[in-house]
Scaffold this motif. Structure first.
Motif, short mmCIF file in Angstrom:
data_model
loop_
_atom_site.label_atom_id
_atom_site.label_comp_id
_atom_site.label_asym_id
_atom_site.label_seq_id
_atom_site.Cartn_x
_atom_site.Cartn_y
_atom_site.Cartn_z
N ASN A 169 20.73 41.66 47.46
CA ASN A 169 21.56 40.90 48.39
C ASN A 169 22.36 39.81 47.68
O ASN A 169 23.01 39.00 48.34
N ASN A 170 22.30 39.80 46.36
CA ASN A 170 22.91 38.72 45.59
C ASN A 170 23.63 39.32 44.38
O ASN A 170 23.20 39.15 43.24
N GLN A 210 22.19 29.42 38.95
CA GLN A 210 21.47 29.78 40.17
C GLN A 210 19.98 29.50 40.04
O GLN A 210 19.34 28.96 40.94
N PRO A 260 19.61 37.83 41.44
CA PRO A 260 21.00 37.86 40.98
C PRO A 260 21.27 39.10 40.12
O PRO A 260 20.56 39.36 39.15
N ASP A 273 16.82 39.10 46.72
CA ASP A 273 17.89 38.17 46.38
C ASP A 273 18.07 37.98 44.88
O ASP A 273 18.67 36.99 44.44
#
Length: 255
Positions: free
Chosen positions: A215-216, A247, A182, A180
């Motif tokens: 996934n991000n 985030q 970024p 995940d």
């Protein structure tokens, strides 16, 4: 918030060479943005972006081995060595993680290699019209003869073509899901003169492929920029840094 410059234009002995860097500190709790330039380019390529970023986050900008004010050393100039040089600099100077890595062109390859090697130290990646491990296989054969000659002839400043090819092969071998993490993919919306329509389309497909790194991910097309987004639309990079910082802080608040 005013910038507090902790270290400016300093050289550090990393054991096999002297690396030149600048560090701009905001506070002890902020992540550090590390700017990784394109092939053969020194830290000055980031221009005014450094001063703008350094009002919101700690920033480190440096010259890789053999570039700018840094010594060339005797070791290779491929991505694995770039990563180890940078990691050693950070350790010696006690610049603590997490690191938000921003890489332009081949710098994008280097920061991905860093993230694959030291995932626990990295809080995000921003790929600025990044090179791609498959560009020599999929794009370059479609360049005109003159452009191919120019392309391959550029690798004389920072190591050679063998080092560049090694970097591509290394990141291809290291590639794996970044979970995940970024990852922002900033892609040039203006076709450079050396591109044909076909090669530009291939380049953009390679940019799209970078969206599968985690996934991000998020892609931003820099509609007014060619390959040097930091010159034409630096605000896009600043906005990506802000987004990822938000985030990080949100995740920290929820822990």
């Amino acid at each position: 918030m005013e910038t507090s410059i902790r270290l400016n234009n300093k050289k550090v002995d990393i054991g096999n060479l002297m690396l030149n860097y600048n560090y701009y500190g905001v506070d002890d709790t902020s992540p550090t943005v590390i700017l990784e330039a394109g092939y053969g380019m020194g830290s000055e390529v980031w221009g005014d972006l450094v001063s703008e970023l350094s009002t919101i986050v700690n920033v480190l900008v440096y010259d890789r081995a053999g570039i700018g004010k840094s010594e060339a050393g005797t070791k290779p100039h491929h991505s694995k060595q770039v990563v180890e040089n940078l990691k050693t600099l950070l350790q010696i100077e006690e610049i603590k993680p997490p690191y938000l890595l921003v890489g332009h062109s081949i710098g994008g390859i280097h920061i991905r290699q860093f993230a694959y090697t030291y995932p626990e130290l990295v809080s995000g990646l921003i790929l600025v019209d990044s090179a791609h491990e498959d560009q020599n296989d999929l794009m370059v054969p479609h360049f005109s003869d003159d452009v191919q000659e120019m392309y391959y002839g550029q690798f004389v400043v920072e190591g050679g073509l063998a080092d560049f090819n090694s970097s591509l092969n290394q990141v291809r071998s290291a590639r794996r899901p970044l979970k995940d993490l970024p990852v922002h993919v900033l892609s040039a919306g203006v076709k450079d003169d050396y591109h044909s329509e076909k090669t530009y389309q291939i380049w953009m497909r390679l940019q799209d492929d970078l969206l599968s790194l985690s996934n991000n991910t998020k892609q931003v097309i820099a509609k007014k920029s060619n390959h040097f987004i930091q010159n034409h639309e630096p605000k896009l990079i600043v906005n990506s840094v802000r987004d990822i910082l938000d985030q990080i802080r949100e995740e920290g608040a929820n822990e």
